[in-house]
Design an enzyme around this catalytic site. Structure first.
Site, PDB file in Angstrom:
ATOM      1  N   GLU A   1     -79.475   9.939 -58.023  1.00 23.65           N
ATOM      2  CA  GLU A   1     -78.766   8.688 -58.262  1.00 23.65           C
ATOM      3  C   GLU A   1     -77.258   8.937 -58.389  1.00 23.65           C
ATOM      4  OE1 GLU A   1     -80.569   6.037 -57.948  1.00 23.65           O
ATOM      5  OE2 GLU A   1     -79.242   4.435 -58.611  1.00 23.65           O
TER       6      GLU A   1
ATOM      7  N   HIS B   1     -77.610   8.607 -51.117  1.00 25.10           N
ATOM      8  CA  HIS B   1     -78.909   9.288 -51.262  1.00 25.10           C
ATOM      9  C   HIS B   1     -79.204  10.144 -50.024  1.00 25.10           C
ATOM     10  CE1 HIS B   1     -80.493   7.635 -54.962  1.00 25.10           C
ATOM     11  NE2 HIS B   1     -80.413   6.374 -54.565  1.00 25.10           N
TER      12      HIS B   1
ATOM     13  N   HIS C   1     -74.759   2.866 -50.827  1.00 20.31           N
ATOM     14  CA  HIS C   1     -75.623   3.449 -51.857  1.00 20.31           C
ATOM     15  C   HIS C   1     -76.716   4.325 -51.222  1.00 20.31           C
ATOM     16  CE1 HIS C   1     -77.801   3.355 -55.804  1.00 20.31           C
ATOM     17  NE2 HIS C   1     -78.849   3.488 -55.009  1.00 20.31           N
ATOM     18  N   GLU C   2     -77.456   3.752 -50.273  1.00 24.34           N
ATOM     19  CA  GLU C   2     -78.532   4.527 -49.634  1.00 24.34           C
ATOM     20  C   GLU C   2     -77.943   5.680 -48.830  1.00 24.34           C
ATOM     21  OE1 GLU C   2     -81.426   3.987 -50.715  1.00 24.34           O
ATOM     22  OE2 GLU C   2     -81.017   2.028 -51.610  1.00 24.34           O
TER      23      GLU C   2
END
Lengths: 498, 498
Positions: free
Chosen positions: A297, A271, A267-268
């Site tokens: 997001e 980003h 997830h990070e």
């Protein structure tokens, strides 16, 4: 005019000012990163003071009359190219918005945030919403004042939404969440009829160092440039960027939960790939910044869910994970593992929710925020309101305030209008990923052999380089031919979970 | 005057301004710490830019006319207490000095430093002083201009010395280094007659993790507060402080050298204890800053040498070290170990020199700097001049420029006048430690049982809390009853090494 500055000189002066402001803001970001990773306990007080001082300096620089007149002089100047014009236009918008805030409101919001944050900590500890309620009521009151300062059409909540997702509004969100309710509720019921997945093997003991190394490998394989970033440990995972050549992620490791670190890394990483892909030469300017929270997001969710929870992804990765954790996963098949990591079940805590029920958590927060701002919902007994919503939408009983209305930090920070961007991110992600699957030959096949470069190339061509040049919606139309449509997510979810 | 501000209000305004400046400077220090510890490779360019921007802001804040008139208004105001008066006096001195620099000289120095640093790197790589010479010549030319701007009595080098060690001058240093030469040369000859110590066991393999843990333990035992600081790894060990509650040290570990980490930890620990002992309530003000570089270095050397290389220290520590490294040190006696870590032998590299020959390294640099600034020594063929000095003072032949005139970074940074503070630090340390031994009952005995609290208490009462309230010399007289005297060091050295 003789003696007056040329457009090029004025634009250079604007750029220099903006870059200096960015330097200050990025120094604040470094102080913040350090605070969450390495700051010794006793240093917290002075650190807060240092951040406040730099924030004040950044604010002063950004509201200086010199910058204002440069922006007015350059606005709509046809000698500028399209990107330059967009930078000036957006900077002027930001400038005007900043100028709108009366100093008293800024001070009151800062004070209220401080109070609300501490009240929230205290209330969570005591498991008692009533300890938070007065501070929250004060915060809501100030946020209402803020909507008046910022101005809005139709609904006051639109002013706050706009802070995080330009162009988003109540009309659009009401429509999309109505679809969520209509379409996902029956889907949830159908899923509930399936045999529950076995999940206990995800909670065996997974060695910390091995997990750490795995996370680093997953990040590198995605294309995250470790020479322009790094990973550290923090209590809550986050991504922070000081410029596209220094974008840092954090994670946390729970030795009794394989999922915790794994998907936080991915997830990070999503980003971070976005931030590393922003144009370096636009440093400090709007076209060097992320388009919106929703688009940001979309990048994290696309990697986390559309890629990182797909069967194709694990076709390649799973044998390696099994080799890394033979005792824990040696006897678990790929299918079993895939089912386990995609288990859908209504639950209490947003951050632990699956891909489907997650959006009910967001919808509840959206309904409540909208009601608080337009006055139809009161902070009084908000824990009961919260619990009613959870009963109605997710059919779960909230046992206490800490696992209910007190679970998220956002309101104590005054971040009203933030939550919806989480759902928008998932919906954008589905729409983007579906488009990429159409446009990139053999995308799924390449993911199934651990080659993520074609996907990253597509993101780097279609999304990352534009910064704020396009709004979320413009970007979505440009890439997919359509504005944001919930049907993409629904098709993805139905295909995956049924 | 009706309507005018009271002294208390003016002092509060001064304090607030100074603390904001400190916040900016300490943010720069955080950026610098990060640069040496965790910065990803590609982030270096933007980081340099961010530091430059904040430095400019700090400079602007510190030279603002508002601060200037506050300082002039408050100067010699009898309503202020002694510490307040001292703060105003020192801030005004700093302010006036900053105001003296013409913008052109600041810019030229900054440019020359940049050029000299890169030329130095290049010259070291090529092992060729001539690649550094033009940049060094330019730097010396600018430093000469700086002496004229700053003003001085007697000798231009005094202006530069004063930047690092207020009150130090050529007359004092000539006297002290004459004593060094007269007294330490025969001492060195006597030591040379002794049987050389066996040292090979210090270069066996010492596990990285064990060394790391040992370093942390040594720091904690000294009294370094790990909740108000931390240790990390960097290429060159250093101490940096963001305020007394956040003072960080770094170290490096060489698995084939027990000494490298051990005494770097103790040395930096000494610096850090000083910074942690500065008065928190004087944050941002002169009385919250270290007295001088010489006094700072006295704290690191006192712990590193007077304590950390003493027999008493190792009486307690050595059995623990033996238990930690039984294979390497199990058969080495305390006496053998003590002799090995105090081996004296002339050598080429300053940072690796022993306690005695170290001061010849400094003396050589002092003579050269003084000559460069007064014009009696030329940058042309400075490598030959350097080698002549090493032949004359240390009887060693310098084989090449990298191990000779190019070994230190200081000149490429424009730091002329810095080196002498290293020797002054050792001499102050000897004078302070001898005094502490007289004043603290059973000091040596407590060190011999691993109890460093009595020593730390003495430092915390006599040295740490005053900041810049006393100059180095005033502090020395106050504590020891005498100005700095080389005889203390000589007695210490003779007692230890003969």
């Amino acid at each position: 005019m003789p003696g007056s500055k040329s457009t090029a000189e004025q634009y250079a002066a604007y750029k220099l000012k903006m870059q200096k402001i960015a330097d200050v803001k990025n120094a604040i970001a470094v102080l913040g990163w350090d605070q969450e990773t390495y700051l010794p306990e006793k240093g917290a007080g002075f650190r807060g003071q240092q951040i406040t001082t730099l924030s004040t300096i950044a604010h002063e620089l950004f509201t200086s009359p010199e910058l204002g007149s440069l922006l007015h002089d350059l606005h709509n100047n046809p000698e500028l190219d399209a990107v330059q014009q967009k930078n000036i236009h957006l900077s002027l918008e930001d400038y005007d918005k900043n100028k709108k805030y009366p100093a008293t409101l800024v001070a009151e919001l800062s004070e209220a945030t401080n109070q609300a944050y501490h009240a929230w900590i205290k209330a969570r500890k005591a498991n008692d919403y009533n300890l938070f309620e007065p501070a929250l009521a004060r915060m809501v009151e100030l946020k209402k004042q803020e909507t008046a300062v910022l101005g809005y059409n139709d609904h006051p909540y639109n002013a706050l939404l706009n802070e995080y997702e330009k162009g988003a509004n109540v009309e659009m969100l009401d429509t999309i969440f109505a679809e969520v309710k209509t379409a996902l509720s029956p889907l949830l019921e159908d899923i509930a009829k399936q045999t529950p997945a076995q999940r206990d093997f995800l909670h065996l003991h997974f060695d910390r160092d091995k997990q750490w190394k795995l996370g680093i490998d997953l990040l590198k394989e995605m294309g995250y440039d470790m020479n322009a970033g790094r990973q550290d440990i923090s209590e809550h995972p986050f991504t922070t960027s000081f410029n596209p050549l220094d974008v840092r992620v954090t994670t946390r490791i729970d030795e009794n939960d394989f999922s915790n670190m794994t998907w936080s890394c991915i997830h990070e990483g999503g980003h971070a790939l976005y931030e590393q892909g922003l144009p370096t030469e636009q440093y400090g300017l709007p076209c060097g910044e992320a388009a919106s929270l929703g688009i940001h997001e979309s990048q994290s969710r696309l990697w986390e869910n559309n890629v990182g929870r797909s069967l194709n992804y694990w076709k390649f990765q799973y044998p390696r994970i099994q080799a890394l954790f033979p005792e824990q996963l040696g006897n678990v098949s790929l299918q079993q593992f895939y089912k386990a990591i995609n288990h859908v079940q209504p639950s209490l805590i947003r951050t632990e929710a699956d891909e489907i029920t997650y959006h009910f958590h967001i919808m509840i927060r959206y309904e409540i925020e909208k009601g608080l701002i337009d006055g139809s919902i009161s902070t009084k007994d908000l824990n009961k309101t919260w619990n009613d919503y959870y009963r109605q939408y997710l059919h779960v009983e909230v046992p206490n305030d800490t696992q209910g209305v007190l679970q998220d930090i956002h309101w104590s920070h005054g971040s009203f209008g933030y939550f919806p961007t989480y759902s928008l991110g998932s919906f954008y992600a589905a729409q983007f990923f579906t488009t990429a699957q159409k446009q990139v030959p053999d995308l799924d096949a390449s993911i199934a052999i651990g080659n993520y470069q074609p996907l990253l190339d597509w993101l780097r061509n279609n999304i990352h380089p534009f910064g704020r040049f396009y709004t979320s919606n413009e970007l979505c139309k440009k890439i997919t031919g359509n504005p944001l449509q919930f049907s993409y997510f629904l098709d993805y979810a139905a295909g995956k979970f049924l």
